[in-house]
Write a protein that holds these residues in place. Structure first.
Motif, PDB file in Angstrom:
ATOM      1  N   LYS A 157       1.004  -1.349   0.053  1.00 50.72           N
ATOM      2  CA  LYS A 157       0.125  -0.006   0.053  1.00 50.72           C
ATOM      3  C   LYS A 157       0.607   0.964   0.110  1.00 50.72           C
ATOM      4  CE  LYS A 157      -4.545  -2.012   0.611  1.00 50.72           C
ATOM      5  NZ  LYS A 157      -3.533  -3.898   0.531  1.00 50.72           N
ATOM      6  N   PHE A 158       0.415   2.158  -0.497  1.00 46.19           N
ATOM      7  CA  PHE A 158       1.197   3.685  -0.562  1.00 46.19           C
ATOM      8  C   PHE A 158       0.665   5.013  -0.117  1.00 46.19           C
ATOM      9  CE2 PHE A 158      -0.518   3.898  -4.497  1.00 46.19           C
ATOM     10  CZ  PHE A 158      -1.058   5.019  -5.196  1.00 46.19           C
ATOM     11  N   ILE A 159       1.067   5.759   0.424  1.00 47.81           N
ATOM     12  CA  ILE A 159       0.314   7.251   0.718  1.00 47.81           C
ATOM     13  C   ILE A 159       1.553   8.596  -0.008  1.00 47.81           C
ATOM     14  CG2 ILE A 159      -1.047   6.059   2.667  1.00 47.81           C
ATOM     15  CD1 ILE A 159       1.371   7.601   4.055  1.00 47.81           C
ATOM     16  N   ASP A 160       0.115   9.535  -0.225  1.00 56.10           N
ATOM     17  CA  ASP A 160       1.141  10.835  -0.552  1.00 56.10           C
ATOM     18  C   ASP A 160       0.820  11.732   0.449  1.00 56.10           C
ATOM     19  OD1 ASP A 160       1.289  10.228  -3.413  1.00 56.10           O
ATOM     20  OD2 ASP A 160      -0.817  10.342  -3.568  1.00 56.10           O
ATOM     21  N   GLY A 161       2.122  11.350   1.382  1.00 55.19           N
ATOM     22  CA  GLY A 161       2.896  11.927   2.277  1.00 55.19           C
ATOM     23  C   GLY A 161       3.974  13.463   2.127  1.00 55.19           C
ATOM     24  N   LYS A 162       4.055  13.117   3.320  1.00 51.19           N
ATOM     25  CA  LYS A 162       5.170  14.851   3.662  1.00 51.19           C
ATOM     26  C   LYS A 162       6.780  14.042   4.283  1.00 51.19           C
ATOM     27  CE  LYS A 162       3.315  18.935   2.496  1.00 51.19           C
ATOM     28  NZ  LYS A 162       2.795  20.102   3.038  1.00 51.19           N
ATOM     29  N   ILE A 163       7.656  14.108   4.177  1.00 47.27           N
ATOM     30  CA  ILE A 163       8.941  13.627   4.941  1.00 47.27           C
ATOM     31  C   ILE A 163       9.794  14.777   5.086  1.00 47.27           C
ATOM     32  CG2 ILE A 163      11.130  12.528   5.274  1.00 47.27           C
ATOM     33  CD1 ILE A 163       9.878  10.306   2.963  1.00 47.27           C
TER      34      ILE A 163
END
Length: 351
Positions: A157-163
């Motif tokens: 699974k994946f997400i659009d996030g921030k690092i």
């Protein structure tokens, strides 16, 4: 280079082979965490109404059942069942991200375009995206320090996030058999994300790692490498990829050929371990009872098992676990035995 990496040419890219000893880097990934720069991989965006139907025809796995936020491993085949490439597919709400092997990027793009309806758009974003792979049992703990909590992000699974404030696609995928994440971001952003992760992972033993241990890690898991274990002269069924070959879906390119191949599989890709001190290498011939039965496609010293291991195609009648074989190492015959897959069975990938 600033980190002292030994660099090599790989598919036209200058890539880090190793920063430290390959065995040390291998063990870091198995027991702590390693950070790979794999920005050489190719990224294609496919979008337009019916993109799922198009990709379902172009690949052997079932794209149409995917929902946004899911990743899928698949293969593209020619009409004769030969493997054009293996790839990862990420489904977004209005598009798909295809991650392909660097050496096959141009070939894959041409193949997809040659079958693409006018209403489907394919864009090569490889020159705009970077890719890092954070892999190892401590990878989630390290990543959680600089992004939202990923404890609920399940395998594939994946997400659009921030690092660290930088936008990124964060996927729970990898090529090592360990818990891990693959991180896609713009070429400028990926440089800062690398530094952020290295800093966050200092106390957890995170180390930069290269292509050398990437190869030994994937081999211990029997993950195929294009150009070695699979190519256009091989097909998914003999390569052990029947689990992603969905014969129950509507027609896909290569389906009819694969149906016929399934009825009479002549060889299989197997795992074998050396029974004496020796390391098998690609293209060494395999024998049983004095008869040539196949060839090695990948071979190495396994750091986890401390013995020589290999992958190879053998005639179907010799593919059973426990079969004793011989490896011709430049004229010297060495004992080996076919074993169950994967070689390394303690991976943390699905924890």
């Amino acid at each position: 280079m600033a980190l002292g990496a030994k660099m090599v040419d790989f598919a036209g890219y200058l890539m880090p082979l190793q920063y430290d000893r390959i065995v040390s880097e291998h063990n870091v990934v198995r027991h702590a965490a390693g950070l790979f720069d794999v920005s050489h991989m190719g990224e294609l965006i496919v979008k337009g109404k019916g993109a799922d139907i198009f990709l379902d025809r172009m690949t052997i796995n079932n794209v149409k059942i995917m929902v946004p936020g899911e990743a899928q491993y698949s293969v593209m085949c020619r009409e004769n069942g030969g493997i054009i490439d293996d790839l990862l597919i990420y489904r977004r709400k209005e598009s798909f991200l295809l991650v392909v092997n660097a050496a096959n990027l141009k070939k894959d793009f041409r193949w997809l375009k040659s079958h693409c309806p006018e209403y489907i758009k394919i864009e090569d974003k490889s020159h705009k995206l970077g890719l890092l792979a954070l892999q190892g049992p401590l990878s989630r703990e390290i990543l959680n320090q600089v992004t939202e909590n990923l404890s609920q992000l399940s395998f594939y699974k994946f997400i659009d996030g921030k690092i660290g404030g930088y936008p990124a696609l964060i996927a729970r995928t990898g090529y090592t058999g360990e818990l891990g994440f693959e991180i896609y971001a713009g070429l400028e952003e990926i440089k800062f994300i690398w530094k952020i992760l290295i800093s966050a992972g200092k106390t957890g033993g995170l180390k930069p790692v290269g292509l050398g241990c990437r190869d030994t890690l994937r081999m211990e898991m029997k993950y195929c490498l294009y150009g070695n274990d699979i190519d256009e002269s091989t097909n998914p069924l003999e390569a052990g990829l029947g689990w992603i070959t969905k014969f129950d879906k509507p027609d896909f390119i290569g389906k009819q050929a694969l149906i016929k191949i399934k009825e009479n599989i002549r060889r299989r890709l197997v795992c074998f371990e050396m029974q004496e001190k020796a390391i098998p290498r690609k293209d060494y011939k395999l024998f049983a009872h004095g008869v040539e039965i196949g060839n090695v496609t990948s071979g190495s010293l396994s750091p986890s098992l401390n013995k020589g291991i290999g992958l190879g195609y053998v005639a179907k009648d010799y593919a059973k676990t426990g079969t004793e074989i011989m490896v011709d190492m430049r004229g010297k015959m060495k004992n080996a035995i076919i074993v169950s897959q994967p070689f390394y069975k303690k991976g943390s990938a699905q924890i």
